[in-house]
Design an enzyme around this catalytic site. Structure first.
Site, PDB file in Angstrom:
ATOM      1  N   GLY A 108       6.375  -5.573   3.649  1.00 53.24           N
ATOM      2  CA  GLY A 108       5.177  -6.403   3.501  1.00 53.24           C
ATOM      3  C   GLY A 108       4.352  -5.904   2.339  1.00 53.24           C
ATOM      4  O   GLY A 108       4.420  -4.730   1.973  1.00 53.24           O
ATOM      5  N   GLN A 126      -3.042  -4.795  -3.027  1.00 53.40           N
ATOM      6  CA  GLN A 126      -2.216  -3.621  -3.343  1.00 53.40           C
ATOM      7  C   GLN A 126      -1.705  -3.640  -4.781  1.00 53.40           C
ATOM      8  O   GLN A 126      -1.273  -2.608  -5.297  1.00 53.40           O
ATOM      9  CB  GLN A 126      -1.028  -3.513  -2.379  1.00 53.40           C
ATOM     10  N   CYS A 152       2.774   2.472   4.671  1.00 51.54           N
ATOM     11  CA  CYS A 152       2.165   1.526   3.742  1.00 51.54           C
ATOM     12  C   CYS A 152       2.582   1.906   2.326  1.00 51.54           C
ATOM     13  O   CYS A 152       2.594   3.091   1.997  1.00 51.54           O
ATOM     14  CB  CYS A 152       0.644   1.601   3.882  1.00 51.54           C
ATOM     15  N   LEU A 153       2.913   0.901   1.522  1.00 52.52           N
ATOM     16  CA  LEU A 153       3.339   1.189   0.149  1.00 52.52           C
ATOM     17  C   LEU A 153       2.212   1.819  -0.670  1.00 52.52           C
ATOM     18  O   LEU A 153       2.474   2.475  -1.671  1.00 52.52           O
ATOM     19  CB  LEU A 153       3.850  -0.088  -0.543  1.00 52.52           C
ATOM     20  N   HIS A 210      -0.953  -5.824   9.911  1.00 50.73           N
ATOM     21  CA  HIS A 210      -1.174  -4.770   8.907  1.00 50.73           C
ATOM     22  C   HIS A 210      -1.538  -5.405   7.552  1.00 50.73           C
ATOM     23  O   HIS A 210      -2.480  -4.970   6.890  1.00 50.73           O
ATOM     24  CB  HIS A 210       0.107  -3.927   8.806  1.00 50.73           C
ATOM     25  N   GLU A 211      -0.802  -6.458   7.179  1.00 51.66           N
ATOM     26  CA  GLU A 211      -1.050  -7.086   5.867  1.00 51.66           C
ATOM     27  C   GLU A 211      -2.381  -7.839   5.852  1.00 51.66           C
ATOM     28  O   GLU A 211      -3.111  -7.793   4.858  1.00 51.66           O
ATOM     29  CB  GLU A 211       0.104  -8.022   5.489  1.00 51.66           C
ATOM     30  N   HIS A 230      -5.214  -5.611   5.191  1.00 48.25           N
ATOM     31  CA  HIS A 230      -5.407  -5.297   3.761  1.00 48.25           C
ATOM     32  C   HIS A 230      -6.384  -6.285   3.111  1.00 48.25           C
ATOM     33  O   HIS A 230      -7.150  -5.904   2.232  1.00 48.25           O
ATOM     34  CB  HIS A 230      -4.077  -5.398   3.007  1.00 48.25           C
TER      35      HIS A 230
HETATM   36 NI    NI Z   1       0.063  -1.591   3.746  1.00 47.97          NI
END
Ligand code: NI
Length: 173
Positions: A45, A50, A94-95, A136-137, A140
């Site tokens: 995701g 991000q 998380c990226l 989660h997304e 963000h």
């Molecule tokens: Ni994340």
């Protein structure tokens, strides 16, 4: 085009993102770049902030098996319209917080309404990893990271590790 992924801490990851007024060709290209960036990472995701775009756009693909067909999902202005009382716990990552994982408890199922790439409204119920990922997304888009669910000490420890990682990466450039 693969875009650089911002690493926490970064003020752009703390912003409340703006709704997408219209799904234009530019928005389509943004979604394409986000999917490419997510698959390359690799991740399941990615949210627009991000990559430094403060708009309400997320992409996901939680298909795990190598022999299963990929299922890229693009959501503009996603909204949770229903959450189950049942909770489930997943070890999240998380990226924007590389190599750090922690258990987070969230509703086990959610219903999400969003605008698709075709500009049309869609709604779907998600369970399992998909439900965790979409929550989660969406977090963000509201400037919230999974570490915000952890205790202060743990969060500070992870943040210090990320500051160190960023200093090391800056030195290498
Ligand atoms: Ni994340």
């Amino acid at each position: 085009m693969i875009r650089p992924i911002l690493i926490h801490p970064d003020p752009r990851l703390k912003k409340l993102c703006e709704p997408v007024a219209e799904v234009t060709a530019d928005m389509g290209r943004l979604a394409e770049d986000m999917l490419e960036t997510m698959y390359a990472a690799p991740g399941i995701g990615l949210a627009a902030p991000q990559i430094g775009v403060i708009k309400r756009v997320i992409v996901m693909d939680c298909v795990k098996g190598e022999d299963e067909a990929p299922r890229p999902l693009v959501m503009f202005n996603p909204e949770i319209t229903w959450s189950s009382e049942d909770l489930s716990t997943y070890e999240e990552g998380c990226l924007s917080i590389p190599d750090q994982y922690a258990e987070v408890q969230r509703p086990a199922e959610v219903r999400v309404r969003w605008t698709g790439l075709d500009g049309k409204p869609q709604e779907e119920q998600f369970a399992g990893l998909w439900a965790t990922c979409v929550q989660h997304e969406i977090d963000h888009l509201n400037g919230k990271l999974f570490i915000d669910y952890l205790g202060l000490m743990r969060r500070q420890m992870i943040t210090r590790k990320m500051e160190k990682l960023k200093r090391e990466r800056a030195r290498q450039e």
